[in-house]
Motif scaffolding. Structure first.
Motif, PDB file in Angstrom:
ATOM      1  N   VAL A   1     -10.136  -5.802   6.446  1.00 60.62           N
ATOM      2  CA  VAL A   1      -9.668  -6.271   5.144  1.00 60.62           C
ATOM      3  C   VAL A   1      -9.598  -7.795   5.192  1.00 60.62           C
TER       4      VAL A   1
ATOM      5  N   ARG B   1     -11.081  -0.464   9.538  1.00 61.78           N
ATOM      6  CA  ARG B   1     -11.619  -0.931   8.273  1.00 61.78           C
ATOM      7  C   ARG B   1     -11.098  -2.347   8.078  1.00 61.78           C
TER       8      ARG B   1
ATOM      9  N   PHE C   1      -6.469  -0.058   9.104  1.00 57.45           N
ATOM     10  CA  PHE C   1      -6.791  -1.305   8.416  1.00 57.45           C
ATOM     11  C   PHE C   1      -6.481  -2.506   9.309  1.00 57.45           C
TER      12      PHE C   1
ATOM     13  N   LEU D   1       0.842  -1.193   0.000  1.00 57.21           N
ATOM     14  CA  LEU D   1       0.000   0.000   0.000  1.00 57.21           C
ATOM     15  C   LEU D   1       0.883   1.251   0.000  1.00 57.21           C
TER      16      LEU D   1
ATOM     17  N   VAL E   1     -13.163  -4.359   2.538  1.00 47.73           N
ATOM     18  CA  VAL E   1     -12.167  -4.649   1.501  1.00 47.73           C
ATOM     19  C   VAL E   1     -11.909  -6.148   1.473  1.00 47.73           C
TER      20      VAL E   1
ATOM     21  N   GLU F   1      -5.517  -5.458  -6.567  1.00 50.17           N
ATOM     22  CA  GLU F   1      -6.495  -5.030  -5.564  1.00 50.17           C
ATOM     23  C   GLU F   1      -5.881  -4.005  -4.603  1.00 50.17           C
ATOM     24  N   ILE F   2      -4.601  -4.194  -4.237  1.00 42.93           N
ATOM     25  CA  ILE F   2      -3.930  -3.221  -3.363  1.00 42.93           C
ATOM     26  C   ILE F   2      -3.765  -1.888  -4.094  1.00 42.93           C
TER      27      ILE F   2
ATOM     28  N   LYS G   1      -5.814  -0.731  -6.327  1.00 42.03           N
ATOM     29  CA  LYS G   1      -7.154  -0.106  -6.295  1.00 42.03           C
ATOM     30  C   LYS G   1      -7.400   0.563  -4.948  1.00 42.03           C
ATOM     31  N   LEU G   2      -7.000  -0.110  -3.870  1.00 44.37           N
ATOM     32  CA  LEU G   2      -7.182   0.441  -2.530  1.00 44.37           C
ATOM     33  C   LEU G   2      -6.374   1.730  -2.374  1.00 44.37           C
TER      34      LEU G   2
ATOM     35  N   SER H   1      -8.105   4.518  -4.173  1.00 41.13           N
ATOM     36  CA  SER H   1      -9.265   4.973  -3.416  1.00 41.13           C
ATOM     37  C   SER H   1      -8.849   5.871  -2.258  1.00 41.13           C
TER      38      SER H   1
END
Length: 415
Positions: free
Chosen positions: A334, A332, A301, A179, A363, A394-395, A397-398, A401
């Motif tokens: 995950v 959040r 997270f 990330l 997530v 996917e990471i 995309k996170l 975001s």
């Protein structure tokens, strides 16, 4: 020469020595020393140790194991003198401590203790500590490309993003490292300044994931955060590809309570004022300063998997935070190794898990398979080694975001 003299074996050299108020108090230490060294070790009381370390015989010692408990804290000055005498003769020092305050342990480590092992001794831990101190290489010079060339700014107000595994192996470090890397590369025209902080002080592995060396300067900075300024903080960081700046965990195993809430608050604030994003890899253990990180976090997270241990630990954490009226809503969740999009049965299991725990799983990270672990061993972010892996996508995309939300917030604040 008499026949008796011929039959006398040469005395075995004493290569190590335990030093304590009374070694019989530490019976497990006696057993472990015998198991590791046989008869090649001796024992001294605190009162005799300094005199022995001045004798020529002390030159044979490879290390000393200094054992102490809370009663010995009154004689700390004598113990620090013993450590100093050992270090002057280049003898390694292993500290064996039972119920000793973090402040005292901190002082002994700063005075020259090479390793710390708690008492009662974990199985095989003394042998591993001995192996580490005897094999310890001199600190390697940091390659120019790894040196931190980024200057302090002091004008930022960074977003704090801790990552906390609800159980071991749930991918917290993989998420934290990647990330941070994705955020550092999110905008090629105006790349954000990103700092990755490894607060898993004992077994943190961000340095392994990025093939960065660990340095003594990290321990020195952690030991005295009161005198830390932006320049000394930046000097403690290592650079990965001149884009991501990393505070690795220390070289040696240190107690988690070596630093307190005030130290952690200073470190986070220093990072926030010099970076746009501060990603923190947290230990799975809850410690005194966990609350400090939670309060500082903009989003926290928490990684978990579809297994009972993750569920139980999540429930424990939820009860603990809500019981202390702490901001549980910042978490959040995950889900790592989430079921595939086409796995309807798996999706219903995820829904039931969230409902049973009373949480929202916002997530879901796909299972990247063995290539993820193999890539970590190569010391590179996923985007460098396996850019098309579904977990990497996917990471990314996170990260996109997170950056979009932050950019929108900054724009709203400045307008």
């Amino acid at each position: 020469m008499s026949s008796n003299a011929v039959l006398q074996p040469d005395p075995q050299p004493i290569v190590a020595c335990t030093i304590s108020r009374d070694v019989q108090i530490f019976d497990l230490l006696i057993e472990d020393m015998e198991a590791t060294l046989g008869e090649n070790w001796g024992d001294l009381g605190f009162g005799d140790a300094l005199a022995f370390l001045e004798q020529p015989e002390a030159a044979e010692l490879q290390f000393i194991a200094v054992a102490l408990d809370e009663e010995d804290e009154a004689d700390l000055s004598l113990i620090t003198d013993i450590i100093a005498a050992a270090k002057s003769r280049e003898i390694k020092v292993i500290l064996i401590a039972e119920d000793v305050s973090p402040a005292s342990l901190h002082q002994l480590l700063r005075e020259g203790g090479d390793e710390f092992v708690p008492y009662p001794l974990p199985e095989n831990e003394l042998a591993r500590a001995i192996e580490r101190v005897l094999a310890e290489p001199a600190e390697a010079p940091v390659a120019p490309e790894m040196q931190n060339k980024l200057k302090a700014t002091g004008d930022r107000n960074g977003v704090v993003i801790p990552v906390h595994g609800m159980a071991g192996g749930t991918g917290a470090t993989t998420l934290a490292v990647n990330l941070a890397w994705e955020l550092a590369n999110i905008d090629k025209d105006k790349p954000p300044r990103v700092c990755l902080i490894d607060l898993d002080l004992q077994f943190g592995s961000t340095s392994t994931y990025l093939d960065l060396p660990r340095r003594e300067s990290v321990f020195e900075m952690l030991s005295d955060t009161e005198s830390m300024d932006s320049e000394s903080f930046m000097h403690s960081l290592l650079s990965y590809e001149d884009k991501l700046h990393v505070l690795t965990s220390p070289t040696d195993l240190i107690p988690l309570d070596l630093i307190g809430p005030a130290d952690v608050e200073r470190i986070i604030e220093m990072a926030r004022t010099n970076f746009d994003y501060v990603v923190i890899d947290m230990p799975s253990t809850m410690v005194e300063w966990s609350e400090t990180v939670l309060h500082a976090a903009h989003v926290y997270f928490a990684t978990l998997e579809m297994d009972l241990r993750s569920a139980q630990n999540t429930l424990r954490l939820k009860r603990a935070l809500q019981g202390e009226d702490l901001p549980f809503e910042k978490l959040r969740f995950v889900l790592n190794r989430a079921p595939k999009f086409t796995d309807l049965n798996g999706k219903s299991r995820v829904k039931r898990l969230a409902e049973s725990l009373g949480i929202s799983i916002e997530v879901q990270m796909p299972d990247g398979g063995k290539p993820v672990a193999q890539n970590a061993d190569h010391g590179a972010p996923l985007s460098e080694g396996i850019p098309k892996n579904p977990l990497r996508k996917e990471i990314a995309k996170l990260a996109k975001s997170v950056h979009e939300v932050n950019t929108a917030d900054v724009a709203a604040t400045s307008s």
